[in-house]
Design a protein around this motif. Structure first.
Motif, PDB file in Angstrom:
ATOM      1  N   MET B   1       0.836  -1.197   0.000  1.00 22.41           N
ATOM      2  CA  MET B   1       0.000   0.000   0.000  1.00 22.41           C
ATOM      3  C   MET B   1       0.870   1.247   0.000  1.00 22.41           C
ATOM      4  O   MET B   1       1.001   1.928   1.015  1.00 22.41           O
ATOM      5  N   PRO B   2       1.525   1.515  -1.111  1.00 27.83           N
ATOM      6  CA  PRO B   2       2.442   2.657  -1.109  1.00 27.83           C
ATOM      7  C   PRO B   2       1.714   3.989  -0.960  1.00 27.83           C
ATOM      8  O   PRO B   2       2.189   4.858  -0.232  1.00 27.83           O
ATOM      9  N   GLN B   3       0.560   4.134  -1.625  1.00 32.36           N
ATOM     10  CA  GLN B   3      -0.069   5.460  -1.551  1.00 32.36           C
ATOM     11  C   GLN B   3      -0.885   5.640  -0.280  1.00 32.36           C
ATOM     12  O   GLN B   3      -1.265   6.744   0.065  1.00 32.36           O
ATOM     13  N   PHE B   4      -1.165   4.512   0.409  1.00 31.83           N
ATOM     14  CA  PHE B   4      -1.944   4.620   1.648  1.00 31.83           C
ATOM     15  C   PHE B   4      -1.073   5.154   2.789  1.00 31.83           C
ATOM     16  O   PHE B   4      -1.518   5.945   3.605  1.00 31.83           O
ATOM     17  N   LEU B   5       0.152   4.683   2.838  1.00 30.43           N
ATOM     18  CA  LEU B   5       1.043   5.142   3.901  1.00 30.43           C
ATOM     19  C   LEU B   5       2.203   5.934   3.299  1.00 30.43           C
ATOM     20  O   LEU B   5       3.303   5.427   3.156  1.00 30.43           O
ATOM     21  N   THR B   6       1.910   7.149   2.942  1.00 27.31           N
ATOM     22  CA  THR B   6       2.997   7.996   2.466  1.00 27.31           C
ATOM     23  C   THR B   6       3.816   8.454   3.669  1.00 27.31           C
ATOM     24  O   THR B   6       3.401   8.277   4.806  1.00 27.31           O
ATOM     25  N   ASN B   7       4.957   9.040   3.386  1.00 28.83           N
ATOM     26  CA  ASN B   7       5.841   9.469   4.459  1.00 28.83           C
ATOM     27  C   ASN B   7       5.157  10.415   5.431  1.00 28.83           C
ATOM     28  O   ASN B   7       5.257  10.273   6.627  1.00 28.83           O
ATOM     29  N   LYS B   8       4.417  11.362   4.854  1.00 33.26           N
ATOM     30  CA  LYS B   8       3.793  12.381   5.680  1.00 33.26           C
ATOM     31  C   LYS B   8       2.767  11.751   6.623  1.00 33.26           C
ATOM     32  O   LYS B   8       2.736  12.026   7.814  1.00 33.26           O
ATOM     33  N   ARG B   9       1.961  10.854   6.062  1.00 31.64           N
ATOM     34  CA  ARG B   9       0.927  10.211   6.879  1.00 31.64           C
ATOM     35  C   ARG B   9       1.544   9.355   7.969  1.00 31.64           C
ATOM     36  O   ARG B   9       1.060   9.310   9.093  1.00 31.64           O
ATOM     37  N   LEU B  10       2.620   8.672   7.599  1.00 27.59           N
ATOM     38  CA  LEU B  10       3.291   7.804   8.568  1.00 27.59           C
ATOM     39  C   LEU B  10       3.801   8.623   9.751  1.00 27.59           C
ATOM     40  O   LEU B  10       3.657   8.236  10.909  1.00 27.59           O
ATOM     41  N   ILE B  11       4.368   9.770   9.426  1.00 28.26           N
ATOM     42  CA  ILE B  11       4.902  10.632  10.485  1.00 28.26           C
ATOM     43  C   ILE B  11       3.780  11.133  11.378  1.00 28.26           C
ATOM     44  O   ILE B  11       3.874  11.103  12.609  1.00 28.26           O
ATOM     45  N   ILE B  12       2.675  11.546  10.728  1.00 25.42           N
ATOM     46  CA  ILE B  12       1.531  12.020  11.528  1.00 25.42           C
ATOM     47  C   ILE B  12       1.034  10.906  12.435  1.00 25.42           C
ATOM     48  O   ILE B  12       0.800  11.101  13.632  1.00 25.42           O
ATOM     49  N   LEU B  13       0.914   9.692  11.878  1.00 27.87           N
ATOM     50  CA  LEU B  13       0.402   8.553  12.645  1.00 27.87           C
ATOM     51  C   LEU B  13       1.304   8.244  13.837  1.00 27.87           C
ATOM     52  O   LEU B  13       0.840   8.143  14.978  1.00 27.87           O
ATOM     53  N   LEU B  14       2.602   8.139  13.552  1.00 29.24           N
ATOM     54  CA  LEU B  14       3.537   7.813  14.632  1.00 29.24           C
ATOM     55  C   LEU B  14       3.555   8.914  15.688  1.00 29.24           C
ATOM     56  O   LEU B  14       3.538   8.648  16.888  1.00 29.24           O
ATOM     57  N   GLY B  15       3.563  10.164  15.197  1.00 31.46           N
ATOM     58  CA  GLY B  15       3.562  11.299  16.118  1.00 31.46           C
ATOM     59  C   GLY B  15       2.350  11.266  17.021  1.00 31.46           C
ATOM     60  O   GLY B  15       2.463  11.437  18.241  1.00 31.46           O
TER      61      GLY B  15
END
Lengths: 170, 297
Positions: B1-15
């Motif tokens: 799922m490359p477009q589902f978890l883009t870098n920006k979203r991943l950072i927001i999620l982890l943050g």
């Protein structure tokens, strides 16, 4: 003047949960069932679909924070999971055709998911010791039934309200 | 799922997961009272809640009263029989109270663990989440309410103040599941038996009173009140009645199931008790005597 309508509606929805708790006799069904009102969540999901998703996420964040602070005193639960639920819903409504029936199922799914997340969280911080089976029969089903009833009664007024607001601002 | 978890979203999620864990850790930590930003938000939210819930409560009370009208006759009969006994009881209480004051003066112990000043409060909200029994009342720090004060209704103890802001406070009911919430209690009989109210049985809807000595003779129907020894609650507030007694898992102590005297449901008006004497131990010179008394217990 008109700019205040949306916040006003969301504030009314925010307090509606606790107003329901004032009217609802808590020892109804002899305490065997514990239905929890999630009217604000339903309103928020209507907002995300019929108004604007990003605004709904912001409102979920803000009111979730208020909810945590004022009612539950467990910071973070509503603050984090309300926007998440809105996000999931917006993805689901993109895949499924948005009719009242599918939206009904999506909302019930969301509320079930939310209840389970909050249950897990409460279990984790030892605020409850109820095991999963009684949780489902005592809380989950009655909660779903109560909120389904709310949906049936208020789906059309809520949709109309948000569509009108969208026409004004959008 | 490359477009589902883009870098920006991943950072927001982890943050946000980090923030979530930090916030939860912060809020379940054993703290005296909430911080000032929380107090401020509580006051603002409580203000709105007050405006909305007061008229709603009036409407609700009206319907309640109409409902009660139906049983008025039966109730009246019952009350009339009680009234005859009451006159005698009242005069006894007055006489005993007077005796008590005089005897206390004789002993030079004018303060008592049982003294408190009640503050009247109205319930403006109840946790709609229903996981944890918290209610919000319309009195706060400006009326002298502090965390850990006892909260009761006319029929008995219902909980304690968990946190306060300027104009509202949050009350944790006895039915809330909290391992840190222990109330020192005693069972009234010829010889008082002490124990701790600790936990709530959701299914039976009774409070659990633990750490009762295994040789204590406890009978069904005896009253349970606060003992005042915990340093928080005044002495003598009614908690409930003993319904059942079981030995605990090791057989060293007993656990009593206590039927609460006050209902934890549909609370409208409560009293917060400001305890006047906060120290259990008296001043230095008379401490010796207390130690001797405690040994005797």
């Amino acid at each position: 003047m008109k700019k205040g309508l949306l916040p006003l509606l969301m504030i009314a929805l925010f307090y509606s949960d606790s107003i329901f708790m004032i009217f609802f006799p808590e020892n109804a069904f002899d305490g065997a069932y514990i239905p929890a009102p999630h009217f604000f969540i339903i309103g928020l999901l209507f907002m995300s679909v019929f108004y604007d998703r990003n605004a709904a996420i912001k409102y979920g964040f803000l009111f979730g924070f208020l909810f945590d602070l004022f009612y539950t005193e467990l910071l973070g639960a509503y603050l984090f999971f309300l926007p998440l639920i809105v996000y999931i819903t917006s993805k689901l409504t993109k895949w499924l055709q948005s009719t009242f029936i599918t939206f009904f199922i999506i909302i019930l799914f969301d509320i079930a998911l939310f209840e389970m997340i909050v249950y897990g969280l409460n279990l984790l911080v030892q605020r409850t010791e109820v095991s999963f089976e009684p949780f489902v029969s005592m809380r989950l089903y009655p909660t779903l039934a109560l909120n389904a009833l709310y949906y049936i009664l208020f789906a059309i007024p809520l949709r109309n309200a948000f569509q009108k607001l969208k026409n004004i601002f959008g | 799922m490359p477009q589902f978890l883009t870098n920006k979203r991943l950072i927001i999620l982890l943050g946000s997961i980090i923030i979530l864990v930090a916030l939860i850790g912060f809020s379940i930590r054993d703290r005296g009272n909430i911080t000032w930003p929380e107090k401020f938000v509580k006051d603002v939210t409580g203000f709105g809640q007050n405006i909305i819930s007061k008229p709603v409560s009036v409407v609700e009370e009206f319907f309640d009263n109409v409902g009660r009208l139906r049983n008025t006759y039966e109730e009246n009969e019952k009350l009339r029989t009680n009234l005859d006994k009451l006159a005698q009881l009242e005069s006894d209480v007055i006489r005993l109270e007077k005796d008590n004051v005089e005897l206390r003066k004789l002993l030079e112990k004018e303060e008592s663990l049982a003294d408190y000043e009640p503050v009247q409060a109205t319930v403006i909200a109840r946790n709609p989440d229903r996981w944890y029994d918290l209610i919000t009342i319309d009195q706060g720090e400006s009326n002298g309410i502090e965390p850990d004060m006892a909260v009761m209704t006319a029929s008995g103890l219902v909980g304690k103040v968990k946190s306060t802001s300027k104009f509202t406070s949050t009350v944790q009911l006895l039915s809330a599941n909290d391992a840190q919430n222990r109330v020192s209690a005693l069972i009234q009989s010829d010889k008082s038996n002490y124990g701790l109210i600790e936990g709530y049985d959701e299914e039976k809807r009774m409070l659990k009173m633990t750490k009762i000595p295994s040789d204590a003779k406890v009978e069904k129907g005896q009253f349970v009140t606060t003992s005042g020894l915990g340093g928080v609650f005044p002495k003598g507030l009614v908690i409930g009645k003993v319904m059942d007694l079981v030995p605990d898992e090791f057989g060293l102590t007993q656990t009593a199931l206590v039927e609460p005297a006050a209902s934890f449901y549909d609370l409208e008006h409560v009293m917060v008790s400001k305890r006047t004497m906060t120290e259990v131990l008296p001043k230095e010179e008379s401490r010796q005597q207390v130690l001797i008394e405690e040994e005797g217990l």
